[in-house]
Design an enzyme around this catalytic site. Structure first.
Site, PDB file in Angstrom:
ATOM      1  CB  THR A  89      -0.898   0.001   1.252  1.00  0.00           C
ATOM      2  OG1 THR A  89      -0.067  -0.209   2.395  1.00  0.00           O
ATOM      3  CG2 THR A  89      -1.951  -1.084   1.165  1.00  0.00           C
ATOM      4  CB  THR A 140       3.465   5.220   7.055  1.00  0.00           C
ATOM      5  OG1 THR A 140       2.419   4.440   6.459  1.00  0.00           O
ATOM      6  CG2 THR A 140       3.430   6.628   6.484  1.00  0.00           C
ATOM      7  CG  ASP A 141       5.331   1.349  10.984  1.00  0.00           C
ATOM      8  OD1 ASP A 141       6.384   1.269  10.302  1.00  0.00           O
ATOM      9  OD2 ASP A 141       5.304   1.598  12.204  1.00  0.00           O
ATOM     10  CB  CYS A 142      -0.517   1.739   7.869  1.00  0.00           C
ATOM     11  SG  CYS A 142      -0.335   3.515   8.063  1.00  0.00           S
ATOM     12  CE1 TYR A 143      -2.726   3.114   3.083  1.00  0.00           C
ATOM     13  CE2 TYR A 143      -2.380   4.759   4.806  1.00  0.00           C
ATOM     14  CZ  TYR A 143      -3.236   3.983   4.045  1.00  0.00           C
ATOM     15  OH  TYR A 143      -4.576   4.066   4.234  1.00  0.00           O
TER      16      TYR A 143
END
Lengths: 141, 389
Positions: free
Chosen positions: B72, B141-144
């Site tokens: 992502t 980022t960690d999520c993206y």
């Protein structure tokens, strides 16, 4: 009567000669100069509307060619891509010969190629780039 | 307040649209009807008047959601066909503005610049179903975690594409001349020196907001023709200024009201969203826009019967005054004069140049009329109408 817009290209060696004047004097042709430029390397370019009786017209063009002038008809050089034209009218601000004009009351933009002097101002004045320089310019005669 | 003899509701008109009994005419056709039958009879007989305009509207743009990638990504910077889009919203949303030039455009470094491709062209290409090159960069980022994606997108394959334009359909606009000694390249087109030409940009008697000068029927929820599809007025446009000086009949004499418009880009058509290049100025988007005016009473039909002879604008010098923030009027001219091809300004005859296509404006009004007659398009009743000053 023949009347055509011609593009004349004069090589560096010929720019000093009164060629166009002779067209009028020797061949009894009427001319209207629409555009004339001398480039940095001294070649000349002239766009003129030439009219006169058919026979004289042909002789006049032959005379030009004998003088080393490159003659092309201009009438095919600017084209409109009709599908791209939105009939806004912005081009009529710059067209010097009235080849692009508005037909009233319909407010349709008409392109009359016969009046076009190939000044090319419409190319970038057209917001949708509907005016194109056509590569199909062919040699006269 | 005088009593109105005719009173129809949106519901009455929509019922007639559904039953096929509706009477729809364009803003040009209504002129003679009101002249011959008078406003009361015209209001009884006619239910809807359709308007139209087609011109460059610089404050236009689209929200694009281009869908998630694996891994992502949270986009920091986005380009569509090398044209930067604003990415300071959530992960895969962006906003492409009509006037954003292509990143490697030479701009006005060699004046006047040609601005061959920009945001408006991206929107037209998308609507035409063409493949558009998407480039996205991110900081991760960690999520993206993804930091870059590049791929071809097409309007069919992306989750959302919404045209959302903060200022469309200006009610009246300046007529521009140039009093300097040099040619000026402006958003009002090419202006030759010493008032060599006078450029104007309004559909006049066909223009949406000229047909409802006090916005009595236009507001949040008004359903409109937008870019060849169906859209909505969602707010007053930016710079909406209803308090300008008006003619005795109520029509503004200067730029006044504006519309904030929105619609599903996926249902629009490239004939009505056309990318434009304005020499020496920049890129933009020509938008086809049409508003149906419900004839609720005789007062509203009287407004729609306005003619170019009764609509005026100011001549402004775009050579010196406008760039210096001076809004001095050099004279007042009617749209009938402007459309005739010549105006007279201080005894000088000046050739006029339109920038707004009347041919396409008529087609918008006709198309909208057709949709309503076929029962495909009903009127949207506004939640509130635009501020009228």
């Amino acid at each position: 009567m023949d009347s055509k817009i011609l593009i004349l290209r004069f090589p560096k060696t010929e720019v000093q000669k009164p060629v166009v004047c002779n067209l009028a004097r020797k061949y009894d042709l009427t001319f209207n100069i629409l555009n004339a430029t001398i480039f940095p390397r001294e070649e000349g370019l002239m766009v003129l509307e030439l009219s006169g009786p058919r026979k004289k017209f042909k002789e006049g063009v032959l005379y030009l060619k004998d003088q080393g002038v490159n003659v092309k008809t201009a009438s095919q050089d600017i084209k409109r891509i009709d599908k791209k034209c939105t009939h806004c009218g912005a081009c009529t601000a710059v067209c010097p010969t009235g080849a692009l004009y508005i037909q009233r009351p319909e407010m349709v933009v008409i392109f009359d190629q016969k009046k076009c002097s190939i000044c090319e101002l419409c190319i970038f004045a057209c917001p949708t780039r509907a005016m194109k320089i056509s590569p199909s310019a062919h040699t006269f005669f | 307040m005088r009593k109105l003899k005719v009173q129809k509701s949106y519901r009455d008109i929509n019922d007639k649209i559904k039953s096929g009994d509706v009477v729809v005419v364009t803003a040009e056709e209504i002129i003679d009807i009101v002249k011959e039958e008078g406003p009361v009879e015209a209001a009884r007989r006619v239910d809807v008047v359709t308007t139209g305009t087609f011109a460059p509207m610089c404050s236009s743009g689209a929200f694009i959601n281009f869908g998630h990638a694996t891994p992502t990504i949270k986009a920091s910077k986005v380009w569509l066909n090398k044209v930067p889009a604003y990415a300071g919203i959530a992960a895969v949303d962006c906003y492409i503005g009509a006037t954003e030039p292509c990143e490697d455009d030479p701009l006005n470094k060699v004046h006047p610049g040609t601005f061959n491709y920009g945001g408006g062209h991206v929107i037209q290409d998308l609507v035409a179903g063409k493949k558009v090159h998407l480039k996205v960069t991110a900081y991760g980022t960690d999520c993206y975690p993804n930091r870059m994606i590049e791929k071809e997108i097409a309007i069919r394959s992306i989750p959302n594409a919404v045209l959302c334009s903060p200022r469309n359909g200006y009610q009246n606009y300046n007529c521009a001349v140039n009093l300097t000694n040099k040619t000026k390249y402006t958003y009002m087109g090419i202006l030759k020196p010493k008032a060599g030409n006078a450029n104007y940009c309004s559909a006049g008697q066909l223009s949406p907001l000229f047909n409802d000068p006090y916005y009595k029927t236009i507001g949040l929820g008004t359903r409109i023709f937008l870019g060849g599809g169906v859209g909505y007025v969602t707010w007053a446009g930016t710079q909406h200024n209803p308090s300008v000086k008006r003619s005795p009949a109520g029509f503004p004499l200067r730029p006044a009201g504006t519309l904030w418009t929105m619609g599903n880009l996926k249902e629009m058509h490239p004939d009505w969203l056309v990318g434009v290049s304005i020499l020496g100025y920049g890129c933009s988007l020509a938008v086809g826009l049409g508003v149906p005016i419900p004839i609720l009473n005789e007062e509203i039909v009287q407004y729609t019967a306005v003619t170019d002879e009764e609509l005026y604008t100011q001549v402004i010098d775009y050579g010196n005054d406008y760039p210096n923030g001076v809004s001095k009027s050099l004279g007042e001219v009617s749209y009938a004069e402007l459309k005739s091809g010549f105006i007279t300004l201080k005894d000088k005859t000046i050739r006029t140049v339109p920038l707004s296509s009347i041919v396409k404006a008529r087609k918008v009004a006709e198309t909208l009329k057709d949709w309503i007659l076929k029962g495909e398009f009903t009127l949207g009743e506004p939640q509130f109408t635009l501020p009228a000053g």
